[in-house]
Design a protein around this motif. Structure first.
Motif, short mmCIF file in Angstrom:
data_model
loop_
_atom_site.label_atom_id
_atom_site.label_comp_id
_atom_site.label_asym_id
_atom_site.label_seq_id
_atom_site.Cartn_x
_atom_site.Cartn_y
_atom_site.Cartn_z
N GLY A 159 6.45 -2.94 -0.59
CA GLY A 159 5.63 -2.21 0.13
C GLY A 159 6.04 -1.01 0.77
N VAL A 160 5.21 -0.20 1.19
CA VAL A 160 5.65 0.82 1.91
C VAL A 160 4.29 1.25 3.25
CG1 VAL A 160 6.94 2.19 0.21
CG2 VAL A 160 4.59 2.70 0.33
N HIS A 161 5.10 1.55 4.27
CA HIS A 161 4.13 2.18 5.48
C HIS A 161 4.90 3.52 5.80
CE1 HIS A 161 3.56 -2.43 6.56
NE2 HIS A 161 2.73 -2.22 5.81
N LEU A 162 3.87 4.30 6.25
CA LEU A 162 4.34 5.84 6.60
C LEU A 162 3.55 6.29 7.71
CD1 LEU A 162 5.57 8.49 6.16
CD2 LEU A 162 4.17 8.90 4.39
N LEU A 163 4.15 6.79 8.74
CA LEU A 163 3.64 7.62 9.54
C LEU A 163 4.45 9.06 9.84
CD1 LEU A 163 3.76 6.33 13.47
CD2 LEU A 163 4.60 8.43 12.75
N LEU A 164 3.54 10.07 9.48
CA LEU A 164 4.31 11.36 9.68
C LEU A 164 4.17 11.68 11.26
CD1 LEU A 164 2.39 13.23 6.96
CD2 LEU A 164 4.63 12.70 6.99
N GLY A 165 5.25 12.20 11.81
CA GLY A 165 5.63 12.19 13.14
C GLY A 165 4.84 13.35 13.93
N GLY A 166 5.21 14.56 13.15
CA GLY A 166 4.60 15.98 14.03
C GLY A 166 3.36 16.40 13.23
N VAL A 167 2.40 17.03 14.35
CA VAL A 167 1.28 17.43 13.81
C VAL A 167 1.37 18.48 12.72
CG1 VAL A 167 -0.85 18.95 14.87
CG2 VAL A 167 0.17 16.92 16.38
N ALA A 168 2.29 19.34 13.09
CA ALA A 168 2.56 20.53 12.00
C ALA A 168 2.83 19.89 10.71
CB ALA A 168 3.63 21.32 12.36
N VAL A 197 3.66 -1.04 -3.66
CA VAL A 197 2.15 -1.29 -3.34
C VAL A 197 1.84 -0.97 -2.03
CG1 VAL A 197 1.98 -3.10 -4.72
CG2 VAL A 197 2.62 -3.64 -2.42
N ALA A 198 0.87 -0.53 -1.50
CA ALA A 198 0.16 -0.17 -0.14
C ALA A 198 -1.28 -0.54 0.05
CB ALA A 198 0.59 1.53 0.03
N ARG A 217 -2.10 3.93 -8.31
CA ARG A 217 -3.62 3.71 -8.92
C ARG A 217 -4.33 2.76 -7.94
NH1 ARG A 217 -3.75 -1.21 -11.13
NH2 ARG A 217 -1.47 -2.27 -11.77
N PHE A 218 -5.66 2.71 -7.91
CA PHE A 218 -6.46 2.00 -6.95
C PHE A 218 -6.43 0.51 -7.86
CE2 PHE A 218 -10.37 0.01 -6.15
CZ PHE A 218 -10.35 -0.39 -4.66
N ALA A 219 -6.03 -0.56 -7.24
CA ALA A 219 -6.29 -1.72 -8.03
C ALA A 219 -7.35 -2.67 -7.57
CB ALA A 219 -4.53 -2.46 -7.88
N ALA A 220 -7.50 -2.84 -6.41
CA ALA A 220 -8.42 -3.77 -5.77
C ALA A 220 -8.93 -3.42 -4.49
CB ALA A 220 -7.80 -5.23 -5.90
N LEU A 231 -5.97 -1.82 -2.18
CA LEU A 231 -4.76 -2.18 -2.72
C LEU A 231 -4.34 -1.04 -3.67
CD1 LEU A 231 -2.55 -4.16 -2.99
CD2 LEU A 231 -3.44 -5.06 -4.93
N MET A 232 -3.27 -0.34 -3.44
CA MET A 232 -2.73 0.94 -4.27
C MET A 232 -1.50 0.30 -4.72
SD MET A 232 -5.25 2.88 -3.51
CE MET A 232 -4.83 4.26 -4.47
N VAL A 233 -1.16 0.69 -6.12
CA VAL A 233 -0.02 0.24 -6.84
C VAL A 233 0.45 1.46 -7.73
CG1 VAL A 233 0.51 -1.21 -8.68
CG2 VAL A 233 -1.16 -2.16 -7.06
#
Length: 242
Positions: A159-168, A197-198, A217-220, A231-233
């Motif tokens: 699995g992956v989690h993501l945060l984009l730090g800068g507003v730009a 997955v995410a 792809r959208f899984a469920a 659930l994205m795969v």
């Protein structure tokens, strides 16, 4: 758990993000217990002090990848070096809405150390674009995470989690580019992993769209303790056609 793309909308941080509630509810935190013999296999150390094996195949050795936005590199977090920067990002009002970890550096540090001092099933990383830190990532073993209670997990799902730090860096499609890059890094460096997955919030349409643009792809739809998620795969077998 986090959702998807702040880069597509200022109100939607790429946040497939753990929240304060997650740390209080064992249903949605890294509280699953591995069998003792399994843990022992991954905690044996040699003379270098490094693990003899690794639940996520040594992210620190993956190296950079080329993207349309430039050279991108995932670098495991070092608390002493990275805490002020990550703490500042976590406390951005837009980010705080989704990650729910706003507070002093002690709050951020506790969140990071819960992963760094764990058994290795989740690794917090900085994302460097052309050498500049600009995003925060968590790459985790979804099959060993409480998320696995809510979907038909397969061995080595990552699995992956993501945060984009800068507003730009938000609102210009960068999240999709980096999601694709990280998914490719996982598939290239984790031969046992067939899927990335995410689980973004189902209501976060820009976030779901970012994953779709990144080849997921959208899984469920899945009901998690704090949200109804999409659930994205990203499948290894479909990576060249999506």
């Amino acid at each position: 758990m986090p959702s998807a793309d702040a880069s597509t909308d200022a109100r939607t941080d790429i946040t497939t993000a753990p929240t304060a509630e997650d740390s209080e509810d064992s249903e949605d935190t890294l509280e699953l217990r591995l069998p003792a013999e399994f843990v022992a296999r991954y905690t044996q150390t040699g003379e270098t002090g490094e693990s003899a094996d690794d639940l996520l195949d040594r992210i620190g050795d993956w190296g950079p990848s080329r993207t349309p936005a430039g050279s991108f590199h995932l670098v495991p977090v070092q608390v002493e070096r990275d805490l002020p920067l990550i703490g500042r990002w976590i406390n951005d009002p837009t980010v705080a809405t989704f990650w729910e970890l706003a507070g002093t550096e002690c709050v951020t540090e506790a969140h990071l150390r819960s992963q760094l001092d764990g058994d290795g099933r989740s690794v917090p990383c900085l994302g460097l674009l052309e050498g500049t830190p600009m995003s925060y990532w968590e790459v985790y073993r979804a099959d060993l995470d409480p998320l696995a209670r809510h979907y038909p997990a397969r061995p080595h799902d990552t699995g992956v989690h993501l945060l984009l730090g800068g507003v730009a860096d938000r609102g210009r499609g960068l999240g999709s580019i980096l999601l694709r890059a990280v998914a490719d890094l996982v598939l290239d460096n984790r031969p046992s992993c067939a899927r990335v997955v995410a689980e973004p919030d189902l209501r976060n349409t820009p976030s779901v769209s970012a994953f779709l643009s990144a080849g997921f792809r959208f899984a469920a739809e899945v009901d998690l303790p704090v949200k109804r998620a999409a659930l994205m795969v990203r499948d290894r077998g479909l990576r060249d056609v999506l």
